[in-house]
Design an enzyme around this catalytic site. Structure first.
Site, PDB file in Angstrom:
ATOM      1  CE  LYS A 247       1.192  -5.195   4.617  1.00 52.75           C
ATOM      2  NZ  LYS A 247      -0.237  -4.687   4.851  1.00 52.75           N
ATOM      3  CG  ASP A 252       0.809  -1.867   9.566  1.00 50.91           C
ATOM      4  OD1 ASP A 252       1.284  -0.866   9.523  1.00 50.91           O
ATOM      5  OD2 ASP A 252      -0.122  -2.317   9.044  1.00 50.91           O
ATOM      6  CE  LYS A 259      -2.164  -1.478  11.591  1.00 47.34           C
ATOM      7  NZ  LYS A 259      -3.515  -1.292  10.630  1.00 47.34           N
ATOM      8  CG  ASP A 270       0.798  -6.224   7.905  1.00 50.98           C
ATOM      9  OD1 ASP A 270      -0.213  -6.692   7.297  1.00 50.98           O
ATOM     10  OD2 ASP A 270       0.897  -4.865   7.609  1.00 50.98           O
ATOM     11  CG  ASP A 329      -2.454   1.565   9.335  1.00 52.44           C
ATOM     12  OD1 ASP A 329      -1.438   0.815   9.051  1.00 52.44           O
ATOM     13  OD2 ASP A 329      -3.369   1.540   9.996  1.00 52.44           O
ATOM     14  CD  GLU A 331       1.520  -1.114   5.925  1.00 52.82           C
ATOM     15  OE1 GLU A 331       0.524  -0.265   6.179  1.00 52.82           O
ATOM     16  OE2 GLU A 331       1.464  -2.217   6.207  1.00 52.82           O
ATOM     17  NE  ARG A 333      -3.416   0.608   0.082  1.00 51.50           N
ATOM     18  CZ  ARG A 333      -4.590   0.873   0.313  1.00 51.50           C
ATOM     19  NH1 ARG A 333      -5.556   1.601  -0.488  1.00 51.50           N
ATOM     20  NH2 ARG A 333      -5.349   0.422   1.520  1.00 51.50           N
TER      21      ARG A 333
HETATM   22  N1  BES Z   1      -1.972  -4.355   7.729  1.00 49.74           N
HETATM   23  C1  BES Z   1      -2.932  -3.670   7.453  1.00 49.74           C
HETATM   24  C2  BES Z   1      -4.259  -4.576   7.220  1.00 49.74           C
HETATM   25  C3  BES Z   1      -4.950  -5.402   8.171  1.00 49.74           C
HETATM   26  C4  BES Z   1      -5.597  -4.909   9.162  1.00 49.74           C
HETATM   27  C5  BES Z   1      -4.572  -6.686   8.385  1.00 49.74           C
HETATM   28  C6  BES Z   1      -6.310  -5.833  10.186  1.00 49.74           C
HETATM   29  C7  BES Z   1      -5.006  -7.752   9.295  1.00 49.74           C
HETATM   30  C8  BES Z   1      -5.962  -7.205  10.283  1.00 49.74           C
HETATM   31  C9  BES Z   1      -2.691  -2.544   6.634  1.00 49.74           C
HETATM   32  O1  BES Z   1      -1.500  -2.137   6.384  1.00 49.74           O
HETATM   33  C10 BES Z   1      -3.623  -1.538   6.889  1.00 49.74           C
HETATM   34  O2  BES Z   1      -3.417  -0.960   7.971  1.00 49.74           O
HETATM   35  N2  BES Z   1      -4.791  -1.312   6.170  1.00 49.74           N
HETATM   36  C11 BES Z   1      -5.664  -0.095   6.343  1.00 49.74           C
HETATM   37  C12 BES Z   1      -5.648   0.605   5.129  1.00 49.74           C
HETATM   38  C13 BES Z   1      -6.580   1.972   5.290  1.00 49.74           C
HETATM   39  C14 BES Z   1      -5.655   3.168   6.138  1.00 49.74           C
HETATM   40  C15 BES Z   1      -6.707   2.660   4.196  1.00 49.74           C
HETATM   41  C16 BES Z   1      -6.922  -0.817   7.014  1.00 49.74           C
HETATM   42  O3  BES Z   1      -7.312  -1.661   6.527  1.00 49.74           O
HETATM   43  O4  BES Z   1      -7.506  -0.065   7.820  1.00 49.74           O
HETATM   44 ZN    ZN Z   2      -0.024  -3.476   6.878  1.00 53.89          ZN
HETATM   45 MN    MN Z   3      -1.007  -0.678   7.895  1.00 56.19          MN
END
Ligand code: BES
Ligand code: ZN
Ligand code: MN
Length: 482
Positions: A247, A252, A259, A270, A329, A331, A333
């Site tokens: 990734k 992000d 966020k 990220d 968010d 993103e 995947r």
């Molecule tokens: N990059 C984040 C995941 C992340 C969160 C990495 C905290 C490191 C620390 C990812 O893109 C994300 O935002 N995931 C969301 C998914 C949700 C919207 C289904 C998450 O984990 O909240």
């Molecule tokens: Zn992310």
């Molecule tokens: Mn995200």
């Protein structure tokens, strides 16, 4: 720098003697050097009640010009993990000694590798180019050995492994002001040449034309357009082909599903999965890896703007599958799906592995030191667990729960990018199951490294900020493939 040396070298200002715990604590290596320096270590250990616990370091000034310091470094029970921690403790505690001597002859290859790895990893600090470095660092380690040639392999193991980790750390620690998708692509290209890799960068126009709809959609909110980085390692006579996907979200913000600001602070990392892939690839030729490897890093910046994708949009991935974007968010995947589908359809590898800071849920479940491992093949899972153990990076196998799969069904597209059912939870599992849809049934493993990719404080060889997690694990796994 690590080289073989001799104790009386006037440049050496500190000598490290490893001490194992037990009743009594004993010096594991370098007792002869201590004798030559006129130090009675047995008496020292007893007088100061030194226990030899891992990480414990006792400094003794010597009445000499060189070496002027003796460090008694506890190695505990002497597992590889403890040796690595000892190395890191030495690198941190002995920064005021620019050159250290290390007795090498009584250490096993495994201990020497772990100790050396720990020194290099633990001594790392991210430096912004041009800024003044704070404090000094250990610059040189001389290995005291009668058999420099015989120890070269153990040292090579350690130095190449540690260097790939540092490479990944540097990439992930770089602030996103500098680190655009194009910047990341340029770094990958610059690393590729000396590492004997071919590189192809697809720009936003090519991505659009070839149908990488996930990557294009995620990158649309930023003025700095997305890129797909493709690195190829093709050793002659390779019998199998492995694709690594990392990734590469260079920042992000969450996009329009913004966020909260606290959650955004660390999001320059990220692209840590992409960094691990790029870094591991730089070591393949040097380590004489025998299989063909392709590294794919879909790189984009996830920002909100007038051109950003919206919640509710339906996008078309590489190969034609569609996703309903319920949350911008989620993103990671979306960009990984394109890369996996491209790997499956065009590169047709024997094994497919992706690594990504994918879900906060993974770090909620496993904490900040374990990566979540998913796999569709038992054999692959076992290999990766073993490689992680060798690398000193911890992973924990997670299940792909078929009963949860319905939650990412969409009424308007092939898949939804987040759960449509409120009472399902299991965010890391669902993200993994989303990705699996794009792997074409090939043997596949997924590492969700949202937890271990960053650290909030130093802990032995794991340094604050980007940790470089995954680079050594991937390298160690690839070294064993045929
Ligand atoms: N990059 C984040 C995941 C992340 C969160 C990495 C905290 C490191 C620390 C990812 O893109 C994300 O935002 N995931 C969301 C998914 C949700 C919207 C289904 C998450 O984990 O909240
Ligand atoms: Zn992310
Ligand atoms: Mn995200």
């Amino acid at each position: 720098m690590l080289r073989s040396g001799f104790l009386e070298d006037p440049g050496v200002d500190g000598i490290v003697l490893p001490v194992s715990s037990g009743e009594p604590a004993t010096v594991v290596a370098g007792a002869d050097a201590a004798d030559r320096l006129g130090v009675n270590v047995v008496e020292l250990l007893a007088r100061h009640g030194i226990k030899g616990e891992c990480g414990e370091i006792f400094a003794v000034p010597l009445p000499l010009d060189a070496p002027r310091m003796l460090y008694l470094a506890g190695v505990g029970g002497g597992t590889a993990g403890e040796w690595r921690r000892t190395g890191a403790a030495v690198a941190k505690r002995c920064r005021d000694c620019r050159a250290l001597a290390l007795p090498g002859d009584q250490l096993s290859d495994e201990s020497l590798t772990a100790l050396t790895e720990g020194i290099v990893l633990g001594g790392y600090r991210y430096r912004v180019a041009g800024a003044d470095a704070k404090g000094a660092d250990v610059r040189r380690v001389d290995l005291l050995t009668e058999d420099p040639i015989g120890r070269q392999e153990a040292l090579g193991d350690a130095l190449v492994g540690a260097r790939t980790t540092l490479c990944a750390r540097d990439l992930a620690n770089t602030p996103s002001l500098v680190k655009s998708p194009q910047w990341l692509a340029e770094q990958a290209a610059a690393l590729a040449g000396p590492a004997g890799l071919d590189v192809r960068i697809r720009d936003d126009r090519e991505l659009e034309a070839e149908g990488f709809g996930g990557l294009v959609a995620v990158g649309r909110g930023s003025t700095r357009p997305p890129r797909l980085i493709e690195l190829s390692y093709r050793p002659p006579g390779a019998r199998s082909h492995i694709v690594l996907v990392g990734k590469g979200i260079t920042f992000d913000s969450g996009g329009l599903s913004l966020k909260p600001s606290d959650g955004m602070v660390s999001m320059k990392t990220d692209m840590a999965g992409g960094a691990a892939v790029i870094a591991a690839m730089t070591a393949l030729a040097e380590r004489h890896v025998r299989v063909q490897v392709t590294g794919l890093v879909p790189a984009a910046e996830n920002l909100p703007s007038g051109s950003a994708q919206r919640p509710g949009d339906v996008i078309r991935h590489y190969g034609g599958r569609t996703s309903e974007v319920l949350n911008t968010d989620a993103e990671g995947r979306l960009v990984l799906a394109d890369a996996l589908a491209y790997a499956d359809g065009v590169l047709r590898p024997d094994v497919l592995i992706d690594i990504a800071t994918l879900t906060g849920a993974a770090s909620l479940g496993l904490g900040r030191r374990h990566g979540a491992l998913y796999a569709t093949s038992e054999e692959l899972a076992a290999q990766l667990e073993a490689a992680a153990h060798r690398a000193g990076e911890r992973v924990w196998r997670m299940p792909l729960v078929e009963d949860y799969r319905f939650a990412i069904d969409s009424r308007v597209a092939d898949l939804a990018n987040t759960a449509t059912s409120r009472d399902i939870s299991g965010g890391s599992i669902l993200a993994a199951m989303f990705l699996r849809e794009f792997t074409g049934g090939r043997p596949w493993a997924h590492l969700d490294i949202a937890g271990p990719a960053r650290a909030d404080s130093d802990e032995y060889e794991v340094t604050k900020g980007a940790t470089g997690f995954g680079a050594r694990l991937l390298l160690r796994w690839l070294e064993e493939r045929t």
